[in-house]
Scaffold this motif. Structure first.
Motif, short mmCIF file in Angstrom:
data_model
loop_
_atom_site.label_atom_id
_atom_site.label_comp_id
_atom_site.label_asym_id
_atom_site.label_seq_id
_atom_site.Cartn_x
_atom_site.Cartn_y
_atom_site.Cartn_z
N ILE A 56 12.68 -30.18 0.75
CA ILE A 56 14.13 -30.21 0.48
C ILE A 56 14.73 -31.51 1.02
O ILE A 56 15.54 -32.17 0.35
CB ILE A 56 14.83 -28.98 1.08
N SER A 57 14.31 -31.90 2.21
CA SER A 57 14.81 -33.12 2.83
C SER A 57 14.46 -34.35 2.00
O SER A 57 15.31 -35.22 1.76
CB SER A 57 14.25 -33.27 4.24
N PHE A 110 13.73 -34.45 -1.18
CA PHE A 110 14.46 -34.38 -2.44
C PHE A 110 15.91 -34.85 -2.27
O PHE A 110 16.39 -35.69 -3.03
CB PHE A 110 14.42 -32.94 -2.99
N VAL A 111 16.59 -34.30 -1.26
CA VAL A 111 17.99 -34.69 -1.03
C VAL A 111 18.08 -36.17 -0.68
O VAL A 111 18.96 -36.89 -1.18
CB VAL A 111 18.62 -33.81 0.08
N VAL A 145 8.59 -26.67 3.51
CA VAL A 145 9.74 -26.40 2.65
C VAL A 145 10.94 -27.24 3.09
O VAL A 145 11.63 -27.86 2.26
CB VAL A 145 10.08 -24.90 2.64
#
Length: 192
Positions: A171-172, A174-175, A167
């Motif tokens: 997120i990493s 994506f950012v 997860v």
């Protein structure tokens, strides 16, 4: 006359070296977010972090869950060894590691966003989330050591650690991709 000829040869060699460097830097784009190698490295980092949970390869966890017996004994042993290793490092030099990591992350954060150095931004986008995974690994290792769990409970603990790592990785990525697209589009808009 001979000295002038030698000087001319040296200048030609320097000119070829400069052209070689220029060609290399054209082929390998040194801007991080538009560089294919950066994205490959990002994928490798998160793939490795997801595969090695507390230093235990995930295929070993799966084999131990399926087969039991010797595979489960090997899994319990390697998990115990890695938990002890992680805790030893954390206990012996944890404060130093936290200090160096904090200094490093703060330095690249300031260099990346205050001085606007794209390479530092790219390194921060990998290093900061990985520091979170490192902290979670130490916390999970402490829980495993304190409870002395093995077998099915240990599978659950490592599965949960792997899920949290994935997860954080999603997120990493994506950012990082949003920030990279923003920078590449803004540089493209400035260039036209």
């Amino acid at each position: 006359m001979h000295a002038a000829k030698l000087r001319g040869n040296a200048e030609n060699q320097r000119g070829r070296a400069v052209e070689s460097y220029r060609t290399v830097f054209e082929v390998i784009d040194m801007r991080s977010f538009s560089n294919l190698w950066y994205w490959i490295a990002l994928a490798v980092v998160w793939s490795s972090a997801s595969h090695w949970v507390l230093g235990v390869p995930w295929d070993l966890v799966q084999r131990a869950m399926r087969k039991g017996g010797q595979a489960e004994a090997d899994f319990n042993d390697i998990t115990r060894i890695n938990v002890n290793r992680i805790l030893y490092i954390a206990d012996m030099s944890g404060l130093w590691l936290i200090g160096f990591a904090s200094f490093f992350l703060t330095s690249i954060l300031v260099l990346g966003w205050y001085f606007w150095i794209e390479f530092c931004q790219a390194i921060f986008m990998i290093a900061f989330p990985m520091s979170l995974v490192g902290g979670l690994s130490i916390r999970t290792a402490r829980k495993v050591d304190a409870s002395g769990i093995q077998g099915e409970d240990l599978y659950k603990k490592l599965r949960r650690q792997r899920l949290i790592t994935q997860v954080i990785g999603m997120i990493s990525i994506f950012v990082t991709s949003i920030w990279g697209m923003y920078l590449n589009l803004s540089v493209g808009a400035l260039g036209s």
